[in-house]
Design an enzyme around this catalytic site. Structure first.
Site, mmCIF file in Angstrom:
data_model
loop_
_atom_site.group_PDB
_atom_site.id
_atom_site.type_symbol
_atom_site.label_atom_id
_atom_site.label_comp_id
_atom_site.label_asym_id
_atom_site.label_seq_id
_atom_site.Cartn_x
_atom_site.Cartn_y
_atom_site.Cartn_z
ATOM 1 N N GLY A 14 48.053 -48.435 15.108
ATOM 2 C CA GLY A 14 47.242 -48.614 16.320
ATOM 3 C C GLY A 14 48.100 -49.175 17.441
ATOM 4 N NE ARG A 75 45.482 -45.162 12.859
ATOM 5 C CZ ARG A 75 45.602 -46.485 12.970
ATOM 6 N NH1 ARG A 75 46.371 -47.163 12.149
ATOM 7 N NH2 ARG A 75 44.942 -47.148 13.890
ATOM 8 C CG ASP A 106 48.671 -53.748 7.028
ATOM 9 O OD1 ASP A 106 48.280 -53.195 8.065
ATOM 10 O OD2 ASP A 106 47.994 -53.774 5.986
ATOM 11 C CB THR A 129 48.482 -54.989 14.787
ATOM 12 O OG1 THR A 129 47.079 -54.855 14.537
ATOM 13 C CG2 THR A 129 48.964 -56.226 14.066
ATOM 14 C CG ASP A 131 43.270 -55.482 13.876
ATOM 15 O OD1 ASP A 131 42.422 -55.475 14.779
ATOM 16 O OD2 ASP A 131 43.547 -54.493 13.182
ATOM 17 C CG ASP A 133 45.528 -57.585 10.366
ATOM 18 O OD1 ASP A 133 46.482 -57.385 11.152
ATOM 19 O OD2 ASP A 133 44.925 -56.670 9.786
ATOM 20 N NE ARG A 175 40.100 -50.269 9.884
ATOM 21 C CZ ARG A 175 40.903 -49.673 10.750
ATOM 22 N NH1 ARG A 175 40.407 -48.959 11.718
ATOM 23 N NH2 ARG A 175 42.222 -49.762 10.644
#
Ligand code: ATP
Length: 327
Positions: A14, A75, A106, A129, A131, A133, A175
């Protein structure tokens, strides 16, 4: 020390605001060390297709302030196969690329680790990213911008919620991780924050919403991470509408969606991205490989890629407790 003559750089997964600033820092640090630089377009898709472009100082002019990624992202399912990765490695050899900087999340790092293990190509990752995360860095490139975009939009929704005494369910990205939801919920003054890291039971949500509405609040904002197990904002809206207790509720849901990905990176993201881009190239030249460069407690830090993608970064549970006091 790695004897690197030609550096390849790519953005993957992303897109995140600040990837361009990271790219600029990477390219310019490599050039300052007399390396040639090749940009690989569309992440692993472009690596497999040989979509490579030579880069100089000017290729990265005037991009520090822009969102998205000038190298594009993709992707790639082909890269999940050994054949795909071999084709990618053959292309790298054809272009004499003997070191890589991977900017992504990741999944990107899982792929980078495989290139390192199967084909012996030195690679250093930069965490890009929205996120946040990723284990091994306090914040990721793009997170601060996404968070600020989400908060700005919550503020706007608060105005209309307040004008109509409405309940708004606002779904934000995440997500598997609730970093954006938790932090924009606190910053946006949300009355309730629902994230994937905690167990969310519908009965508890209904009880809480009922008591918030009964307290005659001027507005109520519930922030929900898209990965929350009750099916995000839409799932909760449906459950409330099907319950006669909430028959008269003035309720709306808004999914912020991809709005959170775009836009100019914040000052924080630009500086983080620049710092990590420089550190990544330096780490590669110092002989490191299969690592990610992150920023931890005010310093750059290297973490093995395998730890980055196998360990889970924890949210701040103290912050979660704050919502109960503040709402
Ligand atoms: P974001 O966190 O923003 O989604 P990401 O880097 O995690 O970013 P992914 O789509 O998961 O995004 O991964 C990017 C690409 O990395 C995938 O499209 C795929 O080509 C490659 N990749 C992911 N997982 C693996 C794996 N296990 N082995 C090899 N390649 C992988």
């Amino acid at each position: 020390m790695h004897d690197i003559q030609c550096l390849g750089v790519y953005t993957s997964g992303g897109d995140a605001p600040g990837m361009n600033a990271c790219l600029r820092a990477t390219v310019r640090t490599a050039l300052a060390n007399d390396l040639e630089v090749v940009g690989i377009r569309r992440g692993y898709e472009g690596m497999i297709d040989g979509d490579f472009v030579e880069m100089d100082r000017r290729s990265v002019s005037n991009i520090v302030q822009t969102g998205g990624t000038i190298l594009k992202s993709a992707r790639s399912t082909d890269f999940l196969t050994e054949e795909g990765r071999t084709r990618a490695a053959d292309n790298l050899e054809r272009y004499d690329v003997d070191g890589l900087i991977a900017i992504g999340g990741d999944g990107t790092f899982r792929g980078a680790s495989k290139l390192n293990d199967e084909h012996g190509i030195p690679v250093v990752g930069c965490p890009g990213t929205i996120d946040n995360d990723l284990f091994g860095t306090d914040t990721t490139i793009g997170y601060d911008t996404a968070l600020n975009t989400a908060i700005e939009n919550i503020d706007r929704i608060r105005d209309t919620a307040d004008a109509h005494n409405r309940l708004f369910l606002i779904e934000v990205m995440g997500r598997d991780a609730g970093f954006i939801a938790l932090n924009c919920g606190i910053g946006g003054g949300a009355e309730l924050i629902l994230i994937p890291e905690t167990i969310t039971e519908m009965d508890m949500i209904k009880e809480r919403i009922f008591s918030l509405m009964s307290a005659q609040r001027r507005s109520t904002i519930v922030v929900v991470a898209e990965g929350d197990e009750l099916g995000g904002a839409r799932g909760i809206e449906q459950a409330l509408r099907e319950d006669p207790t909430f028959e008269d509720i003035d309720l709306r849901s808004t999914i912020l969606g991809h709005i959170q990905r775009g836009g100019a990176p914040t000052a924080g993201d630009r500086v983080l991205a620049s710092r990590l881009g420089v550190a990544a190239v330096e780490a590669l030249l110092d002989g490191h490989t299969d690592v990610m460069v992150g920023f931890v407690n005010g310093e750059t830090k290297l973490t093995p890629l395998r730890n980055v993608y196998s360990r889970k970064k924890s949210i701040d549970y103290d912050l979660l407790k704050l919502t109960q006091i503040l709402s």
